[in-house]
Design a protein around this motif. Structure first.
Motif, PDB file in Angstrom:
ATOM      1  N   THR A   1      46.016  33.566  34.409  1.00  0.00           N
ATOM      2  CA  THR A   1      45.368  33.941  33.164  1.00  0.00           C
ATOM      3  C   THR A   1      45.749  32.960  32.078  1.00  0.00           C
ATOM      4  O   THR A   1      46.811  32.351  32.119  1.00  0.00           O
ATOM      5  CB  THR A   1      45.768  35.372  32.749  1.00  0.00           C
ATOM      6  N   ALA A   2      44.884  32.808  31.098  1.00  0.00           N
ATOM      7  CA  ALA A   2      45.104  31.821  30.055  1.00  0.00           C
ATOM      8  C   ALA A   2      46.208  32.223  29.091  1.00  0.00           C
ATOM      9  O   ALA A   2      46.882  31.388  28.532  1.00  0.00           O
ATOM     10  CB  ALA A   2      43.807  31.582  29.283  1.00  0.00           C
ATOM     11  N   ALA A   3      46.422  33.512  28.884  1.00  0.00           N
ATOM     12  CA  ALA A   3      47.367  33.961  27.865  1.00  0.00           C
ATOM     13  C   ALA A   3      48.816  33.908  28.324  1.00  0.00           C
ATOM     14  O   ALA A   3      49.712  33.843  27.507  1.00  0.00           O
ATOM     15  CB  ALA A   3      47.015  35.381  27.436  1.00  0.00           C
ATOM     16  N   SER A   4      49.087  33.957  29.617  1.00  0.00           N
ATOM     17  CA  SER A   4      50.464  33.983  30.086  1.00  0.00           C
ATOM     18  C   SER A   4      50.551  33.320  31.450  1.00  0.00           C
ATOM     19  O   SER A   4      49.593  32.780  31.954  1.00  0.00           O
ATOM     20  CB  SER A   4      50.952  35.424  30.177  1.00  0.00           C
ATOM     21  N   ASP A   5      51.735  33.399  32.041  1.00  0.00           N
ATOM     22  CA  ASP A   5      51.917  32.855  33.380  1.00  0.00           C
ATOM     23  C   ASP A   5      51.722  33.918  34.456  1.00  0.00           C
ATOM     24  O   ASP A   5      52.152  33.768  35.578  1.00  0.00           O
ATOM     25  CB  ASP A   5      53.300  32.215  33.515  1.00  0.00           C
ATOM     26  N   LEU A   6      51.049  35.013  34.117  1.00  0.00           N
ATOM     27  CA  LEU A   6      50.766  36.085  35.052  1.00  0.00           C
ATOM     28  C   LEU A   6      49.785  35.586  36.109  1.00  0.00           C
ATOM     29  O   LEU A   6      48.724  35.078  35.791  1.00  0.00           O
ATOM     30  CB  LEU A   6      50.180  37.295  34.312  1.00  0.00           C
ATOM     31  N   GLN A   7      50.162  35.718  37.380  1.00  0.00           N
ATOM     32  CA  GLN A   7      49.308  35.244  38.463  1.00  0.00           C
ATOM     33  C   GLN A   7      48.667  36.435  39.158  1.00  0.00           C
ATOM     34  O   GLN A   7      49.353  37.319  39.654  1.00  0.00           O
ATOM     35  CB  GLN A   7      50.113  34.414  39.456  1.00  0.00           C
ATOM     36  N   ILE A   8      47.353  36.427  39.193  1.00  0.00           N
ATOM     37  CA  ILE A   8      46.586  37.504  39.814  1.00  0.00           C
ATOM     38  C   ILE A   8      45.958  36.949  41.083  1.00  0.00           C
ATOM     39  O   ILE A   8      45.301  35.908  41.040  1.00  0.00           O
ATOM     40  CB  ILE A   8      45.495  38.015  38.852  1.00  0.00           C
ATOM     41  N   PRO A   9      46.145  37.608  42.236  1.00  0.00           N
ATOM     42  CA  PRO A   9      45.529  37.118  43.467  1.00  0.00           C
ATOM     43  C   PRO A   9      44.015  37.058  43.326  1.00  0.00           C
ATOM     44  O   PRO A   9      43.392  37.995  42.824  1.00  0.00           O
ATOM     45  CB  PRO A   9      45.944  38.155  44.519  1.00  0.00           C
ATOM     46  N   ALA A  10      43.413  35.964  43.767  1.00  0.00           N
ATOM     47  CA  ALA A  10      41.968  35.776  43.622  1.00  0.00           C
ATOM     48  C   ALA A  10      41.196  36.729  44.530  1.00  0.00           C
ATOM     49  O   ALA A  10      40.092  37.139  44.206  1.00  0.00           O
ATOM     50  CB  ALA A  10      41.604  34.329  43.924  1.00  0.00           C
ATOM     51  N   ALA A  11      41.753  37.073  45.677  1.00  0.00           N
ATOM     52  CA  ALA A  11      41.039  37.904  46.640  1.00  0.00           C
ATOM     53  C   ALA A  11      41.204  39.391  46.389  1.00  0.00           C
ATOM     54  O   ALA A  11      40.447  40.191  46.907  1.00  0.00           O
ATOM     55  CB  ALA A  11      41.526  37.575  48.054  1.00  0.00           C
TER      56      ALA A  11
ATOM     57  N   SER B   1      61.154  59.107  23.232  1.00  0.00           N
ATOM     58  CA  SER B   1      62.120  59.223  24.322  1.00  0.00           C
ATOM     59  C   SER B   1      62.413  60.697  24.576  1.00  0.00           C
ATOM     60  O   SER B   1      61.909  61.580  23.886  1.00  0.00           O
ATOM     61  CB  SER B   1      63.399  58.460  23.971  1.00  0.00           C
ATOM     62  N   ALA B   2      63.240  60.983  25.568  1.00  0.00           N
ATOM     63  CA  ALA B   2      63.560  62.360  25.941  1.00  0.00           C
ATOM     64  C   ALA B   2      64.238  63.126  24.809  1.00  0.00           C
ATOM     65  O   ALA B   2      64.074  64.342  24.683  1.00  0.00           O
ATOM     66  CB  ALA B   2      64.446  62.364  27.182  1.00  0.00           C
ATOM     67  N   ASP B   3      65.004  62.418  23.940  1.00  0.00           N
ATOM     68  CA  ASP B   3      65.685  63.101  22.833  1.00  0.00           C
ATOM     69  C   ASP B   3      64.825  63.185  21.571  1.00  0.00           C
ATOM     70  O   ASP B   3      65.295  63.617  20.523  1.00  0.00           O
ATOM     71  CB  ASP B   3      67.020  62.425  22.523  1.00  0.00           C
ATOM     72  N   GLY B   4      63.569  62.768  21.639  1.00  0.00           N
ATOM     73  CA  GLY B   4      62.636  62.912  20.526  1.00  0.00           C
ATOM     74  C   GLY B   4      62.568  61.724  19.585  1.00  0.00           C
ATOM     75  O   GLY B   4      61.805  61.740  18.624  1.00  0.00           O
ATOM     76  N   ALA B   5      63.325  60.659  19.832  1.00  0.00           N
ATOM     77  CA  ALA B   5      63.297  59.469  18.973  1.00  0.00           C
ATOM     78  C   ALA B   5      62.076  58.621  19.308  1.00  0.00           C
ATOM     79  O   ALA B   5      61.686  58.484  20.468  1.00  0.00           O
ATOM     80  CB  ALA B   5      64.572  58.650  19.162  1.00  0.00           C
ATOM     81  N   SER B   6      61.463  58.026  18.286  1.00  0.00           N
ATOM     82  CA  SER B   6      60.314  57.134  18.508  1.00  0.00           C
ATOM     83  C   SER B   6      60.813  55.803  19.049  1.00  0.00           C
ATOM     84  O   SER B   6      61.770  55.230  18.530  1.00  0.00           O
ATOM     85  CB  SER B   6      59.557  56.918  17.203  1.00  0.00           C
ATOM     86  N   GLN B   7      60.162  55.318  20.080  1.00  0.00           N
ATOM     87  CA  GLN B   7      60.552  54.055  20.712  1.00  0.00           C
ATOM     88  C   GLN B   7      59.324  53.229  21.066  1.00  0.00           C
ATOM     89  O   GLN B   7      58.233  53.761  21.247  1.00  0.00           O
ATOM     90  CB  GLN B   7      61.333  54.298  22.012  1.00  0.00           C
ATOM     91  N   VAL B   8      59.556  51.937  21.182  1.00  0.00           N
ATOM     92  CA  VAL B   8      58.556  51.002  21.684  1.00  0.00           C
ATOM     93  C   VAL B   8      59.187  50.293  22.874  1.00  0.00           C
ATOM     94  O   VAL B   8      60.289  49.746  22.773  1.00  0.00           O
ATOM     95  CB  VAL B   8      58.142  49.977  20.603  1.00  0.00           C
ATOM     96  N   LEU B   9      58.503  50.301  24.011  1.00  0.00           N
ATOM     97  CA  LEU B   9      58.967  49.602  25.210  1.00  0.00           C
ATOM     98  C   LEU B   9      58.044  48.424  25.468  1.00  0.00           C
ATOM     99  O   LEU B   9      56.823  48.577  25.482  1.00  0.00           O
ATOM    100  CB  LEU B   9      58.963  50.534  26.421  1.00  0.00           C
ATOM    101  N   LEU B  10      58.621  47.261  25.672  1.00  0.00           N
ATOM    102  CA  LEU B  10      57.853  46.054  25.980  1.00  0.00           C
ATOM    103  C   LEU B  10      58.057  45.741  27.457  1.00  0.00           C
ATOM    104  O   LEU B  10      59.171  45.487  27.904  1.00  0.00           O
ATOM    105  CB  LEU B  10      58.323  44.887  25.105  1.00  0.00           C
ATOM    106  N   TYR B  11      56.969  45.796  28.223  1.00  0.00           N
ATOM    107  CA  TYR B  11      57.016  45.660  29.681  1.00  0.00           C
ATOM    108  C   TYR B  11      56.320  44.371  30.100  1.00  0.00           C
ATOM    109  O   TYR B  11      55.175  44.111  29.737  1.00  0.00           O
ATOM    110  CB  TYR B  11      56.326  46.868  30.320  1.00  0.00           C
ATOM    111  N   ASP B  12      57.015  43.535  30.886  1.00  0.00           N
ATOM    112  CA  ASP B  12      56.466  42.281  31.407  1.00  0.00           C
ATOM    113  C   ASP B  12      55.859  42.547  32.780  1.00  0.00           C
ATOM    114  O   ASP B  12      56.573  42.873  33.730  1.00  0.00           O
ATOM    115  CB  ASP B  12      57.570  41.226  31.500  1.00  0.00           C
ATOM    116  N   ILE B  13      54.539  42.424  32.890  1.00  0.00           N
ATOM    117  CA  ILE B  13      53.844  42.727  34.145  1.00  0.00           C
ATOM    118  C   ILE B  13      54.200  41.713  35.228  1.00  0.00           C
ATOM    119  O   ILE B  13      54.401  42.061  36.384  1.00  0.00           O
ATOM    120  CB  ILE B  13      52.312  42.747  33.930  1.00  0.00           C
ATOM    121  N   GLY B  14      54.281  40.442  34.864  1.00  0.00           N
ATOM    122  CA  GLY B  14      54.560  39.389  35.843  1.00  0.00           C
ATOM    123  C   GLY B  14      55.907  39.555  36.525  1.00  0.00           C
ATOM    124  O   GLY B  14      56.052  39.275  37.707  1.00  0.00           O
ATOM    125  N   HIS B  15      56.906  40.011  35.800  1.00  0.00           N
ATOM    126  CA  HIS B  15      58.243  40.187  36.360  1.00  0.00           C
ATOM    127  C   HIS B  15      58.550  41.651  36.690  1.00  0.00           C
ATOM    128  O   HIS B  15      59.626  41.957  37.187  1.00  0.00           O
ATOM    129  CB  HIS B  15      59.297  39.638  35.394  1.00  0.00           C
TER     130      HIS B  15
END
Length: 126
Positions: A61-71, A102-116
């Protein structure tokens, strides 16, 4: 004025030592040209191989180094913390942003890297 005779303009044969040097130089020139030609062909073959093999295996993909199988499709399972309640999801390139509580009610933001396939940042909101 001096006049040159035609026999003085003709090239005279080199002495034997200079003839040896000339032969060595011609041989060295031939070897050098051969090595450069073989190197150029190897580089061109590598470039053609890389171009031909890259297009068939994966699509980047153009935006990152994420590799998606063509097939097929890419399947990743995001392992979020227990009790995390997702309120909103956003994507940018190969990164997913999960906004929630989160489980204790605090607001959180999680950043998840799909490639890794891992969480790269946990941001607590106050």
């Amino acid at each position: 004025m001096s006049e040159t005779h035609p026999d003085e303009q003709d090239e005279k044969p080199l002495d034997p030592e200079m003839e040896k040097v000339r032969r060595k130089m011609v041989r060295l020139l031939g070897i050098s040209i051969s090595i450069m030609f073989i190197g150029l062909m190897a580089v061109l073959a590598g470039v053609v191989y890389k171009i031909m093999s890259n297009d068939q295996d994966v699509m980047v993909t153009a935006a990152s180094d994420l590799q998606i199988p063509a097939a097929g499709r890419l399947e990743v399972e995001a392992d979020l913390p227990d009790g995390f309640d997702v309120a909103q999801v956003s994507m940018n390139g190969g990164l997913l942003l999960f906004y929630g509580q989160s489980a204790d009610g605090a607001s959180q933001v999680l950043l998840y890297d799909i490639g890794h396939a891992r969480i790269v940042a946990v941001i607590d909101l106050k």
